[in-house]
Design an enzyme around this catalytic site. Structure first.
Site, short mmCIF file in Angstrom:
data_model
loop_
_atom_site.label_atom_id
_atom_site.label_comp_id
_atom_site.label_asym_id
_atom_site.label_seq_id
_atom_site.Cartn_x
_atom_site.Cartn_y
_atom_site.Cartn_z
N LYS A 22 0.84 -1.22 0.00
CA LYS A 22 0.00 0.00 0.00
C LYS A 22 0.87 1.27 0.00
CE LYS A 22 -1.56 1.54 4.06
NZ LYS A 22 -1.39 2.89 4.59
N ASN A 23 1.88 1.28 0.87
CA ASN A 23 2.63 2.52 1.04
C ASN A 23 3.63 2.78 -0.10
OD1 ASN A 23 1.15 3.09 3.26
ND2 ASN A 23 2.69 2.45 4.75
N ARG A 93 -3.62 9.89 4.39
CA ARG A 93 -2.34 10.57 4.54
C ARG A 93 -1.74 10.90 3.17
NH1 ARG A 93 -1.06 13.44 8.22
NH2 ARG A 93 1.07 14.07 8.12
N CYS A 117 -4.31 7.80 9.83
CA CYS A 117 -4.54 7.22 11.16
C CYS A 117 -4.09 8.20 12.24
CB CYS A 117 -3.76 5.92 11.30
SG CYS A 117 -4.55 4.54 10.44
N ARG A 122 1.92 14.07 13.45
CA ARG A 122 2.15 13.92 12.02
C ARG A 122 2.36 15.25 11.28
NH1 ARG A 122 -0.95 8.66 9.81
NH2 ARG A 122 0.99 8.56 8.66
N ILE A 124 4.03 18.22 8.85
CA ILE A 124 4.41 18.19 7.44
C ILE A 124 5.47 19.26 7.13
CG2 ILE A 124 2.31 17.13 6.50
CD1 ILE A 124 1.46 20.02 5.70
N ASP A 125 6.10 19.77 8.21
CA ASP A 125 7.06 20.86 8.00
C ASP A 125 8.21 20.48 7.07
OD1 ASP A 125 7.52 19.16 10.39
OD2 ASP A 125 9.42 20.22 10.50
N GLN A 126 8.64 19.22 7.09
CA GLN A 126 9.77 18.83 6.24
C GLN A 126 9.36 18.78 4.76
OE1 GLN A 126 12.95 18.59 7.62
NE2 GLN A 126 11.71 19.40 9.29
N ASP A 305 5.05 0.41 12.06
CA ASP A 305 3.80 -0.22 11.60
C ASP A 305 3.66 -1.67 12.05
OD1 ASP A 305 3.17 2.15 10.40
OD2 ASP A 305 3.60 1.51 8.35
N ILE A 327 8.73 6.64 16.82
CA ILE A 327 8.33 7.40 15.61
C ILE A 327 7.06 8.23 15.87
CG2 ILE A 327 7.83 7.27 13.13
CD1 ILE A 327 10.51 6.00 13.70
N ARG A 397 -8.47 -0.16 5.39
CA ARG A 397 -7.66 0.85 4.70
C ARG A 397 -6.42 0.22 4.11
NH1 ARG A 397 -7.47 6.39 7.96
NH2 ARG A 397 -6.25 6.84 6.12
C1 EPZ Z 1 4.47 6.75 6.50
O1 EPZ Z 1 3.80 7.83 7.16
C2 EPZ Z 1 3.45 5.64 6.40
N1 EPZ Z 1 2.30 6.10 5.65
C3 EPZ Z 1 3.05 5.17 7.80
O2 EPZ Z 1 2.23 4.03 7.64
C4 EPZ Z 1 4.27 4.78 8.59
O3 EPZ Z 1 3.90 4.51 9.92
C5 EPZ Z 1 5.30 5.92 8.58
O4 EPZ Z 1 5.60 6.31 7.21
C6 EPZ Z 1 6.62 5.54 9.24
O5 EPZ Z 1 7.19 4.43 8.59
C7 EPZ Z 1 2.32 6.09 4.34
O6 EPZ Z 1 3.27 5.68 3.72
C8 EPZ Z 1 1.08 6.55 3.64
P1 EPZ Z 1 6.91 9.92 8.35
P2 EPZ Z 1 4.42 9.27 7.12
O7 EPZ Z 1 6.82 11.20 7.58
O8 EPZ Z 1 5.08 9.48 5.81
C9 EPZ Z 1 7.76 13.20 11.79
C10 EPZ Z 1 0.35 2.67 7.92
O9 EPZ Z 1 -0.08 2.07 8.93
N2 EPZ Z 1 7.64 14.21 10.71
O10 EPZ Z 1 8.01 8.98 8.03
O11 EPZ Z 1 3.36 10.21 7.55
C11 EPZ Z 1 6.43 12.51 12.08
O12 EPZ Z 1 5.63 13.28 12.96
C12 EPZ Z 1 0.86 4.08 8.05
O13 EPZ Z 1 0.40 2.18 6.79
C13 EPZ Z 1 7.93 15.51 11.00
O14 EPZ Z 1 8.27 15.89 12.12
O15 EPZ Z 1 5.51 9.15 8.26
C14 EPZ Z 1 6.89 11.19 12.63
O16 EPZ Z 1 7.22 11.36 13.99
C15 EPZ Z 1 0.60 4.67 9.41
N3 EPZ Z 1 7.82 16.44 9.98
C16 EPZ Z 1 8.18 10.90 11.86
O17 EPZ Z 1 8.59 12.16 11.32
C17 EPZ Z 1 7.45 16.10 8.72
O18 EPZ Z 1 7.36 16.97 7.86
C18 EPZ Z 1 8.04 9.91 10.72
O19 EPZ Z 1 6.95 10.27 9.89
C19 EPZ Z 1 7.16 14.74 8.45
C20 EPZ Z 1 7.28 13.81 9.46
#
Ligand code: EPZ
Length: 430
Positions: A22-23, A93, A117, A122, A124-126, A305, A327, A397
């Site tokens: 999915k991801n 997401r 979820c 979560r 999105i600043d990066q 996950d 995470i 989902r």
């Molecule tokens: C992806 O989410 C996956 N979703 C998540 O899977 C998964 O848990 C996660 O990566 C970690 O592996 C999808 O691929 C659609 P991140 P994502 O950006 O991209 C922080 C599932 O169950 N962060 O790697 O949203 C954030 O808060 C889902 O399939 C910032 O601070 O995760 C977190 O603590 C749930 N600023 C960490 O980084 C940012 O701009 C990792 O988040 C972005 C993220």
């Protein structure tokens, strides 16, 4: 509302075919709008998040046609708006992947802020930092992310946190920027690599995906391609832990064992046997489960996950285990539900202290999110008596035919809608 009803106690035994990730499929589908030529994608999982994304893409004029349950052709030559505001898209997401894709191709995108979820804040600043570094103006208004650029120019971007989503989004935009982009501290997840391979098959020039430095030389045009999505690491891991928790013997087929190494390692530590072949992994749990410690980390660390699934196993392991979630800060919500089934777990901040118990007992419980929901189903399959898991729309989902695949391994599980259905199920399974 649909629920899963199950009677626990039967070991899961047999083989199960794992679907596409999915991801990986979500960003790959989004990236397929970056060419006007037709893209053909195989091994797409038939799950809710994918279908929501496809529908939202249809809403901006992308022609998408499922040629079979797991194959789709995409043609984005008729896109008529760069505003993605479909009601459902806010719930997933991956909606934000359309920003990177549309910004890359059209230098403009307006997309509803992402949902997904509820497992933490979560941020999105990066993502925004990356788009801005490439020269886009980005702001948030009326619940929408608005990004615009006269032109995108490659840049050297250091990610302050390792983020799957931000790495993917910036990689897409940079694929069609002028000059070279370097992403430092990039995420290394298999789905990041899969997207890079997909974009390269469309004519992009991306090197280093799978390491923490990704180098992208922008191109002016991407072309059509045919591509098959990688197998789902988390679906596979979920069935591997289902084998462990039910004392079963399950072979997950159509997987890449390398992607499952951290999961296999933990199963070995808790006393399971794990056998790998080219594209399958067998998990046999013939001895009592043991305790261990685990900390979730970006790939190749143990995936967040898979955190609920391993916790469900450790709560039945001999001794005390510690699970640290590094995470997402809000990913232990399911622990209250597991406690109702007899688990002995204390959560302090981002740590769960688990004292193994002999057994779970069936209860009526709620799936709080996708992976926790799947983990609670596994607990129900190991429990003594009947369990009903509510709010299974979360599970749908990300898991295709979850209960059907479990049934094929001998699980006594059915989807029910009413108490009458549940009573019928009880009569049937005895
Ligand atoms: C992806 O989410 C996956 N979703 C998540 O899977 C998964 O848990 C996660 O990566 C970690 O592996 C999808 O691929 C659609 P991140 P994502 O950006 O991209 C922080 C599932 O169950 N962060 O790697 O949203 C954030 O808060 C889902 O399939 C910032 O601070 O995760 C977190 O603590 C749930 N600023 C960490 O980084 C940012 O701009 C990792 O988040 C972005 C993220």
């Amino acid at each position: 509302m649909e629920q899963y009803a199950m009677k626990g106690g039967s070991p899961l035994v047999g083989e199960v075919e794992i679907g596409g990730a999915k991801n990986a499929a979500l960003p790959i589908l989004a990236a397929s709008v970056m060419t006007d030529e037709t893209v053909y994608i195989e091994n797409i999982p038939d799950v809710r998040d994918i279908n929501v994304l496809l529908k939202a893409m249809g809403g901006i004029g992308v022609l998408e046609k499922r040629t079979s349950r797991h194959c789709v052709t995409i043609n984005a030559s008729q896109v008529h708006t760069l505003v993605v505001e479909d009601d459902n898209i806010k719930k997933i997401r991956a909606s934000y992947y359309l920003i990177g894709a549309l910004l890359g191709k059209y230098k403009e995108a307006t997309v509803a802020l992402p949902g997904g979820c509820n497992i933490g804040s979560r941020a999105i600043d990066q993502h925004l930092k990356g788009f801005r570094a490439l020269g886009a103006q980005v702001h948030i208004e009326y619940g929408l992310i608005v990004a615009k650029a006269e032109k995108l120019v490659g840049a050297h971007i250091y990610m302050d946190v390792v983020s799957v989503g931000a790495t993917i989004n910036v990689m897409m935009a940079a694929a069609m920027a002028e000059g070279q982009t370097i992403i430092e501290n990039a995420a290394k997840e298999p789905h990041v690599v899969d997207l890079a391979n997909f974009l390269n098959s469309m004519g992009a020039n991306i090197k280093g995906a799978g390491t923490d430095v990704i180098r992208i030389k922008g191109v002016t045009r991407l072309h059509g391609t045919e591509y098959a999505i990688i197998p789902d690491q988390i679906e596979a891991g979920t069935f591997m832990f289902a084998a462990a928790v039910t004392k079963g013997d399950v072979t997950v087929k159509n997987v890449i064992p390398k992607h499952l190494e951290s999961i296999s390692a933990k199963l070995l530590e808790i006393g399971c046997e794990v056998e790998e072949s080219d594209d399958a992994v067998r998990v046999v749990a013939s001895k009592p489960l043991l305790h261990t410690h685990v900390k979730t980390l970006p790939y190749p660390g143990f995936p967040t996950d898979m955190q609920p699934q391993i916790t469900v196993a450790l709560a039945l392991g001999k001794g005390t285990s510690i699970v640290t979630e590094s995470i997402f800060e809000n990913r232990f919500k399911y622990v209250d539900e597991l406690t109702r089934m007899g688990a002995d777990i204390k959560v302090e901040g981002n740590t769960a202290i688990i004292n193994g118990v002999d057994k779970y007992t069936g209860a009526t419980i709620l799936a709080p999110d996708l992976r926790a929901g799947a983990a609670l189903v596994i607990a129900g399959l190991a429990a003594h008596g009947y369990t009903v898991v509510d709010e299974i729309q979360y599970i749908e989902r990300g898991y295709e035919d979850f209960h059907i695949k479990l049934q094929s391994l001998g699980a006594q599980i059915e989807k029910v809608q009413t108490d009458r259905d549940f009573q019928k199920f009880k009569l049937k399974v005895g």
